[in-house]
Design an enzyme around this catalytic site. Structure first.
Site, PDB file in Angstrom:
ATOM      1  N   TYR A 166       0.834  -1.218   0.000  1.00 17.08           N
ATOM      2  CA  TYR A 166       0.000   0.000   0.000  1.00 17.08           C
ATOM      3  C   TYR A 166       0.857   1.251   0.000  1.00 17.08           C
ATOM      4  CZ  TYR A 166      -4.401  -2.413   0.063  1.00 17.08           C
ATOM      5  OH  TYR A 166      -5.463  -3.181  -0.331  1.00 17.08           O
ATOM      6  N   HIS A 172     -14.973   1.450  -2.089  1.00 18.09           N
ATOM      7  CA  HIS A 172     -13.942   0.530  -1.600  1.00 18.09           C
ATOM      8  C   HIS A 172     -12.931   1.243  -0.717  1.00 18.09           C
ATOM      9  CE1 HIS A 172     -14.962  -2.170  -5.291  1.00 18.09           C
ATOM     10  NE2 HIS A 172     -15.898  -2.191  -4.356  1.00 18.09           N
ATOM     11  N   GLY A 181     -14.802   3.047 -16.866  1.00 13.70           N
ATOM     12  CA  GLY A 181     -13.549   2.378 -16.492  1.00 13.70           C
ATOM     13  C   GLY A 181     -13.669   1.341 -15.404  1.00 13.70           C
ATOM     14  N   SER A 216     -14.505  -2.942 -14.808  1.00 11.96           N
ATOM     15  CA  SER A 216     -14.683  -4.239 -15.475  1.00 11.96           C
ATOM     16  C   SER A 216     -15.995  -4.884 -15.058  1.00 11.96           C
ATOM     17  CB  SER A 216     -13.512  -5.160 -15.117  1.00 11.96           C
ATOM     18  OG  SER A 216     -13.459  -5.317 -13.704  1.00 11.96           O
ATOM     19  N   PRO A 218     -12.859   1.349 -23.200  1.00  9.32           N
ATOM     20  CA  PRO A 218     -12.322   0.922 -24.499  1.00  9.32           C
ATOM     21  C   PRO A 218     -12.557  -0.562 -24.778  1.00  9.32           C
ATOM     22  CG  PRO A 218     -10.538   1.353 -22.946  1.00  9.32           C
ATOM     23  CD  PRO A 218     -11.796   1.798 -22.298  1.00  9.32           C
ATOM     24  N   ALA A 274     -11.532   7.150 -20.954  1.00 10.93           N
ATOM     25  CA  ALA A 274     -12.094   8.225 -20.132  1.00 10.93           C
ATOM     26  C   ALA A 274     -11.517   9.585 -20.508  1.00 10.93           C
ATOM     27  CB  ALA A 274     -11.805   7.922 -18.652  1.00 10.93           C
TER      28      ALA A 274
HETATM   29  N1  APR Z   1     -10.490   4.568 -19.886  1.00  9.62           N
HETATM   30  C1  APR Z   1     -11.607   3.887 -19.510  1.00  9.62           C
HETATM   31  N2  APR Z   1     -11.594   2.595 -19.120  1.00  9.62           N
HETATM   32  C2  APR Z   1     -10.399   1.959 -19.099  1.00  9.62           C
HETATM   33  C3  APR Z   1      -9.190   2.594 -19.466  1.00  9.62           C
HETATM   34  C4  APR Z   1      -9.267   3.958 -19.864  1.00  9.62           C
HETATM   35  N3  APR Z   1      -8.172   4.627 -20.235  1.00  9.62           N
HETATM   36  N4  APR Z   1      -8.169   1.697 -19.344  1.00  9.62           N
HETATM   37  C5  APR Z   1      -8.725   0.544 -18.898  1.00  9.62           C
HETATM   38  N5  APR Z   1     -10.057   0.696 -18.778  1.00  9.62           N
HETATM   39  C6  APR Z   1     -11.051  -0.278 -18.321  1.00  9.62           C
HETATM   40  C7  APR Z   1     -10.675  -1.706 -18.591  1.00  9.62           C
HETATM   41  O1  APR Z   1     -11.157  -2.078 -19.891  1.00  9.62           O
HETATM   42  C8  APR Z   1     -11.438  -2.432 -17.479  1.00  9.62           C
HETATM   43  O2  APR Z   1     -12.764  -2.730 -17.912  1.00  9.62           O
HETATM   44  O3  APR Z   1     -11.117  -0.152 -16.918  1.00  9.62           O
HETATM   45  C9  APR Z   1     -11.505  -1.402 -16.363  1.00  9.62           C
HETATM   46  C10 APR Z   1     -10.553  -1.700 -15.212  1.00  9.62           C
HETATM   47  O4  APR Z   1     -11.029  -2.866 -14.599  1.00  9.62           O
HETATM   48  P1  APR Z   1     -10.390  -3.342 -13.192  1.00  9.62           P
HETATM   49  O5  APR Z   1      -8.908  -3.263 -13.288  1.00  9.62           O
HETATM   50  O6  APR Z   1     -11.064  -4.626 -12.859  1.00  9.62           O
HETATM   51  O7  APR Z   1     -10.821  -2.194 -12.184  1.00  9.62           O
HETATM   52  P2  APR Z   1     -12.189  -2.073 -11.423  1.00  9.62           P
HETATM   53  O8  APR Z   1     -13.339  -2.499 -12.280  1.00  9.62           O
HETATM   54  O9  APR Z   1     -12.227  -0.709 -10.852  1.00  9.62           O
HETATM   55  O10 APR Z   1     -12.020  -3.128 -10.223  1.00  9.62           O
HETATM   56  C11 APR Z   1     -13.097  -3.135  -9.290  1.00  9.62           C
HETATM   57  O11 APR Z   1     -12.038  -4.680  -7.872  1.00  9.62           O
HETATM   58  O12 APR Z   1      -9.952  -5.024  -7.906  1.00  9.62           O
HETATM   59  C12 APR Z   1     -10.927  -4.674  -7.031  1.00  9.62           C
HETATM   60  O13 APR Z   1     -11.297  -3.181  -5.252  1.00  9.62           O
HETATM   61  C13 APR Z   1     -10.705  -3.304  -6.507  1.00  9.62           C
HETATM   62  O14 APR Z   1     -11.998  -1.314  -6.898  1.00  9.62           O
HETATM   63  C14 APR Z   1     -11.458  -2.456  -7.507  1.00  9.62           C
HETATM   64  C15 APR Z   1     -12.574  -3.382  -7.926  1.00  9.62           C
END
Ligand code: APR
Length: 251
Positions: free
Chosen positions: A68, A119, A193, A195, A220, A237
């Protein structure tokens, strides 16, 4: 398509209340690796979903703390991107509530109001035992190290822990309900942004849609959310949001 972009522009221009559900992709163009992107350097061989757990903390506090501290150093070293800035500009024309899964403070630093950090936050350190908020110094080593002793609580001497929600932990009380209340009042929801893999956050877009609120995804890549939203915009974004907001706030 032109029809879709007109649809989105009309909705966005007319929206008095917007809710943005953001994930790690929101901060990607600021240089913060998304949660599931490979970790860099010595953290390459660690699975972040294994480190962000109470078990990992119990088993090896200095390892989790070092991770962290490294992530905090990353966030301190970057800046809000054009996507964060666009949302903050929009927030000066309409009510734009940010509900984020991100633990960074880039939305705040861009000038947005964050309604909920679902989170938790990298800035909200607290005592693991008495839960007293800790605002003492946090040492971020110049070079990543694999272990670092967490600070001690000035009141009860227990270890200070990151104020983030680990897998298996409860969300901050009220955060999810506050997000749902805002969604149900929104004229437009943007999902940027994320998943859509981690619940309960991933369930929020469906709650909005079930209530007849238009939902637009900005990503994307295609995600499990893409089939269930009104418009899935394959764009990043920092490119998409300024393009949209510039059309709303034409001088
Ligand atoms: N602009 C928009 N979206 C983007 C970009 C960008 N430049 N680059 C990547 N992405 C998208 C990816 O396609 C993916 O769908 O952002 C998403 C990132 O996904 P994760 O890494 O899984 O992040 P997130 O969805 O925030 O994870 C959710 O899970 O890992 C835990 O607690 C953690 O808050 C996190 C939660």
């Amino acid at each position: 398509s032109p029809r879709e972009s007109e649809w989105l522009l009309d909705r966005a221009a007319a929206a008095r209340r917007v809710v943005v559900l953001s994930g790690a992709g929101m901060s990607a163009e600021s240089g913060v690796p998304t949660f599931r992107q490979a970790q860099t350097g010595l953290w390459e061989r660690f699975d972040p979903t294994m480190l962000a757990t109470p078990d990992a903390w119990e088993a090896d506090r200095p390892l989790v703390w070092a991770w962290y501290a490294w992530r905090l150093g990353l966030v301190r070293g970057v800046h809000p991107n054009a996507g964060h800035t666009a949302l903050a500009a929009w927030g000066r024309k309409a009510r734009v509530d940010i509900v984020t899964q991100n633990v960074d403070d880039l939305h705040e630093r861009a000038g947005s109001q964050v309604l909920a950090h679902l989170h938790g936050s990298l800035r909200a350190f607290r005592c693991e035992a008495c839960a007293a908020p800790y605002d003492g110094p946090i040492e971020v080593p110049a070079e990543p190290v694999e272990r670092l002793d967490p600070p001690r609580c000035p009141d009860c001497r227990a270890a200070i822990r990151p104020g983030v929600v680990w897998f298996g932990e409860m969300l901050p009380s009220g955060a999810f309900d506050g997000a749902v209340d805002a969604l149900l009042e929104a004229d437009l929801v943007l999902v940027v942004g994320t998943s859509g893999l981690v619940h309960p956050a991933a369930g929020l877009p469906d709650i909005a849609r079930g209530h007849g609120v238009p939902v637009v995804e900005v990503n994307p890549q295609e995600t499990p959310l893409s089939a269930g939203v009104d418009l899935s915009w394959r764009i990043t974004a920092a490119v998409g949001l300024p393009t949209l907001v510039d059309r709303l706030i034409e001088p």
